[in-house]
Design an enzyme around this catalytic site. Structure first.
Site, short mmCIF file in Angstrom:
data_model
loop_
_atom_site.label_atom_id
_atom_site.label_comp_id
_atom_site.label_asym_id
_atom_site.label_seq_id
_atom_site.Cartn_x
_atom_site.Cartn_y
_atom_site.Cartn_z
N GLY A 1 -43.20 -3.56 -46.10
CA GLY A 1 -42.39 -2.37 -46.30
C GLY A 1 -40.91 -2.67 -46.29
N ALA B 1 -32.40 -8.35 -59.19
CA ALA B 1 -33.78 -8.81 -59.22
C ALA B 1 -33.82 -10.33 -59.34
CB ALA B 1 -34.52 -8.17 -60.39
N HIS C 1 -42.32 -2.11 -58.34
CA HIS C 1 -41.01 -1.95 -57.72
C HIS C 1 -40.09 -1.10 -58.60
CE1 HIS C 1 -40.51 -4.87 -54.22
NE2 HIS C 1 -41.79 -4.90 -54.50
#
Length: 173
Positions: free
Chosen positions: A15, A35, A51
């Site tokens: 998480g 990213a 994502h």
């Protein structure tokens, strides 16, 4: 208000990315996602797609798999940067057989000079078994050293376990 540098650590699927995203969104600044993942296979593509879908349209995504420092240098004070993640950044370096020590020094300097607050996500990989092969052991050691350096420099460090964020250093925003 986000501090200059925040580190969010956790295991795989803990998480940590969702927590880091919430820190960025709650800052009130323009959210930028750096990213670092290279797409090696369909499984990685599916994870990247998940994502992206979770983040939503308010995020600007910069493909920084080969240019994290460029992304950080291009930041402005009205933005908040999410570097997700240092683990994939390190993986890319190892696959390229790059000088990890020099790259880490450069990354830390660029983070310190970034005009925008940065949240760095990184995996905690040292709490499991000793890997069976030399490359995996080198990676685990390099990741541990990177996390130690990031935590030492960060103003705030969070550890996320089973979706529960715990403040380890600094003050909560």
């Amino acid at each position: 208000m986000l501090p200059n540098t925040t580190l969010v650590l956790g295991g795989a699927a803990s998480g940590k990315s969702q927590w880091a995203e919430s820190l960025i969104l709650n800052s009130g600044l323009t959210p930028i996602y750096l990213a670092t993942s290279r797409i090696w296979d369909e499984e990685m593509q599916a994870k990247v797609d998940l994502h992206k879908a979770r983040r939503g349209a308010e995020w600007t995504t910069i493909n920084a798999a080969d240019g994290v420092e460029d992304g950080l240098r291009g930041a402005t004070p009205d933005q908040s940067m999410l570097l997700d993640c240092a683990t994939m950044w390190l993986t890319n370096l190892m696959m390229d057989e790059a000088d990890i020590g020099a790259a880490q020094t450069s990354l830390l300097a660029t983070l310190a000079d970034c005009p925008a607050p940065v949240v760095v996500v990184s995996n905690e990989v040292g709490q499991g078994i000793v890997p069976e092969n030399a490359l995996a052991r080198r990676f685990r050691e390099a990741q541990g050293r990177l996390n130690i350096a990031l935590a030492a420099q960060a103003d705030t460090v969070w550890h996320v376990l089973a979706g529960l964020p715990q403040l380890r250093k600094g003050d909560a925003p």
